[in-house]
Design a protein around this motif. Structure first.
Motif, PDB file in Angstrom:
ATOM      1  N   SER A 110       0.822  -1.205   0.000  1.00 54.28           N
ATOM      2  CA  SER A 110       0.000   0.000   0.000  1.00 54.28           C
ATOM      3  C   SER A 110       0.856   1.254   0.000  1.00 54.28           C
ATOM      4  CB  SER A 110      -0.933   0.012   1.217  1.00 54.28           C
ATOM      5  OG  SER A 110      -1.847  -1.061   1.170  1.00 54.28           O
ATOM      6  N   ILE A 111       1.876   1.279   0.845  1.00 54.79           N
ATOM      7  CA  ILE A 111       2.753   2.449   0.937  1.00 54.79           C
ATOM      8  C   ILE A 111       3.531   2.640  -0.354  1.00 54.79           C
ATOM      9  CG2 ILE A 111       4.802   3.367   2.097  1.00 54.79           C
ATOM     10  CD1 ILE A 111       3.694   2.086   4.693  1.00 54.79           C
ATOM     11  N   ALA A 112       4.029   1.542  -0.939  1.00 60.88           N
ATOM     12  CA  ALA A 112       4.763   1.636  -2.205  1.00 60.88           C
ATOM     13  C   ALA A 112       3.856   2.159  -3.320  1.00 60.88           C
ATOM     14  CB  ALA A 112       5.323   0.270  -2.586  1.00 60.88           C
ATOM     15  N   PHE A 113       2.576   1.822  -3.271  1.00 58.84           N
ATOM     16  CA  PHE A 113       1.609   2.304  -4.258  1.00 58.84           C
ATOM     17  C   PHE A 113       1.302   3.788  -4.044  1.00 58.84           C
ATOM     18  CE2 PHE A 113      -2.957   3.196  -4.965  1.00 58.84           C
ATOM     19  CZ  PHE A 113      -2.983   3.112  -6.345  1.00 58.84           C
ATOM     20  N   GLY A 114       1.402   4.253  -2.797  1.00 58.18           N
ATOM     21  CA  GLY A 114       1.067   5.630  -2.477  1.00 58.18           C
ATOM     22  C   GLY A 114      -0.202   5.770  -1.659  1.00 58.18           C
ATOM     23  N   ASP A 115      -0.672   4.653  -1.107  1.00 57.22           N
ATOM     24  CA  ASP A 115      -1.853   4.671  -0.245  1.00 57.22           C
ATOM     25  C   ASP A 115      -1.383   4.698   1.207  1.00 57.22           C
ATOM     26  OD1 ASP A 115      -4.237   4.341   1.068  1.00 57.22           O
ATOM     27  OD2 ASP A 115      -4.556   2.274   0.445  1.00 57.22           O
ATOM     28  N   TYR A 116      -1.540   5.848   1.856  1.00 58.46           N
ATOM     29  CA  TYR A 116      -1.059   6.019   3.230  1.00 58.46           C
ATOM     30  C   TYR A 116      -2.182   5.945   4.267  1.00 58.46           C
ATOM     31  CZ  TYR A 116       2.644   7.937   0.299  1.00 58.46           C
ATOM     32  OH  TYR A 116       3.585   8.119  -0.688  1.00 58.46           O
TER      33      TYR A 116
ATOM     34  N   TYR B 244      -1.177   7.659   9.783  1.00 56.59           N
ATOM     35  CA  TYR B 244      -1.022   8.239   8.453  1.00 56.59           C
ATOM     36  C   TYR B 244       0.345   8.911   8.302  1.00 56.59           C
ATOM     37  CZ  TYR B 244      -1.654  11.570   4.623  1.00 56.59           C
ATOM     38  OH  TYR B 244      -1.496  12.307   3.480  1.00 56.59           O
ATOM     39  N   PHE B 245       0.806   9.629   9.327  1.00 57.73           N
ATOM     40  CA  PHE B 245       2.053  10.390   9.222  1.00 57.73           C
ATOM     41  C   PHE B 245       3.264   9.459   9.166  1.00 57.73           C
ATOM     42  CE2 PHE B 245      -1.057  13.150  11.269  1.00 57.73           C
ATOM     43  CZ  PHE B 245      -1.028  14.235  10.408  1.00 57.73           C
ATOM     44  N   LEU B 246       3.200   8.342   9.868  1.00 58.75           N
ATOM     45  CA  LEU B 246       4.269   7.347   9.770  1.00 58.75           C
ATOM     46  C   LEU B 246       4.309   6.759   8.367  1.00 58.75           C
ATOM     47  CD1 LEU B 246       6.473   5.582  11.105  1.00 58.75           C
ATOM     48  CD2 LEU B 246       4.656   3.963  11.685  1.00 58.75           C
ATOM     49  N   CYS B 247       3.142   6.449   7.820  1.00 58.44           N
ATOM     50  CA  CYS B 247       3.072   5.910   6.451  1.00 58.44           C
ATOM     51  C   CYS B 247       3.608   6.926   5.445  1.00 58.44           C
ATOM     52  CB  CYS B 247       1.625   5.532   6.109  1.00 58.44           C
ATOM     53  SG  CYS B 247       0.975   4.163   7.077  1.00 58.44           S
ATOM     54  N   ARG B 248       3.323   8.200   5.677  1.00 57.31           N
ATOM     55  CA  ARG B 248       3.844   9.271   4.823  1.00 57.31           C
ATOM     56  C   ARG B 248       5.375   9.308   4.864  1.00 57.31           C
ATOM     57  NH1 ARG B 248       2.244  12.167   0.444  1.00 57.31           N
ATOM     58  NH2 ARG B 248       0.042  12.697   0.594  1.00 57.31           N
TER      59      ARG B 248
ATOM     60  N   PRO C 208      13.214  -0.501  -5.666  1.00 60.40           N
ATOM     61  CA  PRO C 208      12.232  -1.444  -5.126  1.00 60.40           C
ATOM     62  C   PRO C 208      12.585  -2.045  -3.760  1.00 60.40           C
ATOM     63  CG  PRO C 208      13.643  -2.596  -6.667  1.00 60.40           C
ATOM     64  CD  PRO C 208      14.130  -1.179  -6.624  1.00 60.40           C
ATOM     65  N   ILE C 209      13.601  -1.496  -3.063  1.00 55.94           N
ATOM     66  CA  ILE C 209      13.856  -1.957  -1.697  1.00 55.94           C
ATOM     67  C   ILE C 209      12.636  -1.606  -0.842  1.00 55.94           C
ATOM     68  CG2 ILE C 209      15.304  -1.647   0.341  1.00 55.94           C
ATOM     69  CD1 ILE C 209      17.613  -0.995  -1.568  1.00 55.94           C
ATOM     70  N   ASN C 210      12.241  -2.507   0.010  1.00 52.47           N
ATOM     71  CA  ASN C 210      11.033  -2.320   0.819  1.00 52.47           C
ATOM     72  C   ASN C 210      11.319  -1.381   1.987  1.00 52.47           C
ATOM     73  OD1 ASN C 210       8.765  -2.564   2.503  1.00 52.47           O
ATOM     74  ND2 ASN C 210       8.416  -4.671   1.871  1.00 52.47           N
ATOM     75  N   ALA C 211      10.793  -0.153   1.905  1.00 54.38           N
ATOM     76  CA  ALA C 211      11.059   0.852   2.931  1.00 54.38           C
ATOM     77  C   ALA C 211      10.416   0.485   4.262  1.00 54.38           C
ATOM     78  CB  ALA C 211      10.556   2.219   2.462  1.00 54.38           C
ATOM     79  N   PHE C 212       9.245  -0.140   4.233  1.00 50.26           N
ATOM     80  CA  PHE C 212       8.583  -0.511   5.486  1.00 50.26           C
ATOM     81  C   PHE C 212       9.448  -1.476   6.283  1.00 50.26           C
ATOM     82  CE2 PHE C 212       5.694  -2.945   8.172  1.00 50.26           C
ATOM     83  CZ  PHE C 212       4.924  -1.945   8.743  1.00 50.26           C
ATOM     84  N   THR C 213      10.032  -2.461   5.606  1.00 55.52           N
ATOM     85  CA  THR C 213      10.932  -3.406   6.254  1.00 55.52           C
ATOM     86  C   THR C 213      12.199  -2.710   6.742  1.00 55.52           C
ATOM     87  OG1 THR C 213      10.139  -5.270   4.950  1.00 55.52           O
ATOM     88  CG2 THR C 213      12.327  -5.476   5.898  1.00 55.52           C
ATOM     89  N   ALA C 214      12.803  -1.888   5.876  1.00 58.37           N
ATOM     90  CA  ALA C 214      14.067  -1.230   6.216  1.00 58.37           C
ATOM     91  C   ALA C 214      13.903  -0.285   7.407  1.00 58.37           C
ATOM     92  CB  ALA C 214      14.594  -0.469   4.999  1.00 58.37           C
ATOM     93  N   VAL C 215      12.864   0.532   7.383  1.00 55.46           N
ATOM     94  CA  VAL C 215      12.643   1.500   8.465  1.00 55.46           C
ATOM     95  C   VAL C 215      12.314   0.782   9.772  1.00 55.46           C
ATOM     96  CG1 VAL C 215      11.110   3.339   9.277  1.00 55.46           C
ATOM     97  CG2 VAL C 215      11.949   3.374   6.927  1.00 55.46           C
ATOM     98  N   SER C 216      11.487  -0.264   9.691  1.00 53.75           N
ATOM     99  CA  SER C 216      11.115  -1.006  10.899  1.00 53.75           C
ATOM    100  C   SER C 216      12.326  -1.680  11.523  1.00 53.75           C
ATOM    101  CB  SER C 216      10.048  -2.050  10.560  1.00 53.75           C
ATOM    102  OG  SER C 216       8.859  -1.438  10.091  1.00 53.75           O
TER     103      SER C 216
END
Length: 544
Positions: free
Chosen positions: A10-16, A23-27, A38-46
């Motif tokens: 969802s975040i990679a698509f732009g749906d926050y 919402y602000f974390l997803c942003r 294409p590195i997964n930012a959700f995984t990297a940041v977490s």
């Protein structure tokens, strides 16, 4: 499809606008995602936050009990809890780690000479924790608040004027400023996120439907026999409940918003009719037996608490016993709340037990040691003996933890014929394939730790019922490109559409029954086997 993968896509698509995450974390993650795709930012940041939280905890214990002993404390924490953060990504467990690290960094700053950097870093981690999962933050805050108050009350002496005046001393300028800052920031970000996530009719519908869906799927529903008359009044059959359990929610069929609302009321009424005392006894028996099994993820969790509590009772003076006892009461109460609602998976209990364990560890201080314990504390031979025992215990704990429900191996199992099926679907551009849930038709097998993310994750001519399960902006976009928002009716009498099942999942009969119950219009609907590739089965859906 796990939640973490859904968030990543969802975040990679732009749906926050993800209901259970801020919402602000997803942003913020989305901003990073655009730079590293294409590195997964959700995984990297977490993972980055998890590492920072463990470093923070290490710095706390190094100051509190000495650098030498802090290494053993951290080895213990890594063995029992590190697996949950450094080998997998879980948005329900990570906030517990962040909240505990943040709140104790603040407390450590208050215990020593007040330092603004402690307050700022602690507040930052705590706010991020609340953004990941607000309810997990609340449970951690509750546990740590009880710990902090009880620990402070232990210091009460008869020489004080009275208990009330003693408690008032707790609220120093630094303490009050930090507490108010945390509360204001956490609740402000949460409130603003809620406003944004309901800013359009589509988002409001998504929030309402997903919230209701969570209340009937994530929590235990009474069986069909237990509430037959209530289910019958809603035209919910036993097969419908099986569909619900297997994550098939159809907002145009059996599971509309009105029906889900009624199902929530049935669940609540069922809970209200339970005998609280009997339920507590049942919970206690279940937890004791599971803990004694020494073989499940939850048993390892409770063993960690019991080990630390036992150590605490052995080395600390009696007046400090109120700390583990009060935490045990809080832990039992919160676990009983989850038990009553049938919400007892490992990740839910984790946010209760982990802060209790760290609270007891933080309570260990030389000024409270028994005389015998104080004699051993600076003895190098004793330290080496403890280290050897600790390593021996860990050598048993880590393999057990890795092999249970969060094992990565269970997340990457390939079904026979997978690669051929993916190639076949991609080659049939004129056909549409509705894939049963829990079947992967992408090349991303590692659902729990997806280091890369691809939009779309599956061929555009394939869709899953999970689209109607979430009803998010991202899912609606995928279904729109697929050609329909109602995959149930789309399949009926459509010569170019197929239902895809596997030998292992094997839900086609249940699905056939559901279609006959809710979409037949007096006709008989049958699923006919059209093609087999490995363990995959392709069915056409026809009315007779």
């Amino acid at each position: 499809m796990d939640d973490e993968k859904f968030f990543s896509l969802s975040i990679a698509f732009g749906d926050y606008n993800i209901i259970f995450t801020n919402y602000f974390l997803c942003r913020l993650i989305g901003f990073i995602q655009h730079m590293i795709y294409p590195i997964n930012a959700f995984t990297a940041v977490s993972l980055m936050f998890a590492v920072l939280a463990f470093i923070t905890l290490h710095s706390i214990f190094a100051r509190k009990i000495s650098l030498k002993w802090s290494f053993l404390v951290m080895i213990f924490l890594y063995a029992f809890f590190g697996v949950n953060h450094l080998t997998i990504i879980s948005y329900t467990m990570l906030p517990a780690l962040l909240a505990v690290a943040g709140l104790f960094y603040i407390i450590d700053g208050l215990d020593a000479k007040f330092r603004m950097r402690n307050a700022l870093w602690g507040v930052f981690l705590t706010v991020i924790a609340s953004m990941y999962r607000f309810k997990v933050f609340l449970s951690c805050f509750c546990v740590i608040a009880v710990f902090y108050l009880v620990r402070y009350l232990i210091g009460y002496r008869k020489s004080e004027k009275n208990l009330l005046s003693y408690v008032k001393k707790l609220f120093t300028k630094q303490f009050s400023f930090t507490l108010v800052t945390v509360v204001l920031l956490v609740f402000s970000f949460n409130f603003a996120s809620q406003i944004i996530n309901t800013s359009t009719p589509e988002l409001s519908y998504y929030k309402q439907y997903t919230t209701l869906r969570s209340q009937v799927w994530d929590f235990e529903m009474p069986s069909y026999e237990e509430a037959k008359s209530e289910y019958d009044s809603l035209n919910i059959t036993e097969n419908d409940l099986k569909m619900l359990k297997n994550i098939y929610l159809d907002d145009g069929g059996a599971f509309t918003i009105d029906t889900l609302t009624e199902l929530v009321e049935i669940r609540k009424a069922h809970i209200d009719n339970r005998n609280i005392f009997s339920s507590f006894i049942d919970m206690s028996k279940s937890l004791i037996l599971e803990t004694l099994s020494f073989s499940t993820d939850k048993s390892i969790l409770f063993i960690s608490f019991l080990l630390i509590m036992l150590l605490f009772l052995l080395i600390m003076k009696k007046r400090y016993y109120f700390i583990p006892i009060s935490l045990l009461v809080v832990m039992a109460g919160l676990n009983f709340y989850l038990w009553q609602y049938g919400r007892t998976p490992y990740r839910a209990i984790y946010g209760i037990v982990f802060p209790c364990v760290v609270s007891i560890l933080y309570s260990v201080e030389k000024s409270g040691f028994k005389k015998k314990a104080l004699r051993f504390f600076d003895n190098n031979i004793f330290y080496s003996s403890v280290a050897i025992v600790c390593i021996a215990v860990i050598s048993f704990i880590v393999p057990v933890t890795l092999s249970k429900s969060y094992s990565i191996d269970t997340q990457i199992k390939k079904v026979s014929g997978h690669d051929q099926v993916v190639n076949y679907i991609e080659s049939q551009n004129d056909k549409r394939f509705v894939v049963a849930n829990c079947i992967n038709v992408s090349n991303n097998y590692n659902l729990q730790r997806p280091w890369t993310v691809k939009i779309p994750d599956v061929p555009e001519n394939a869709a899953q019922f999970l689209g109607t399960y979430y009803r998010s902006t991202y899912d609606n976009h995928l279904l729109e490109k697929f050609g329909t928002k109602d995959v149930y009716t789309f399949l009926i009498n459509n010569d170019s559409a197929y239902f895809v099942d596997t030998v292992e999942v094997n839900v086609y009969k249940m699905f056939e029954t559901y279609l006959n119950d809710h979409y037949s219009n007096g006709k008989n609907i049958k699923l006919f086997l059209n093609k087999s590739i490995g363990d995959y089965r392709f069915y056409s859906v026809k009315e007779n």
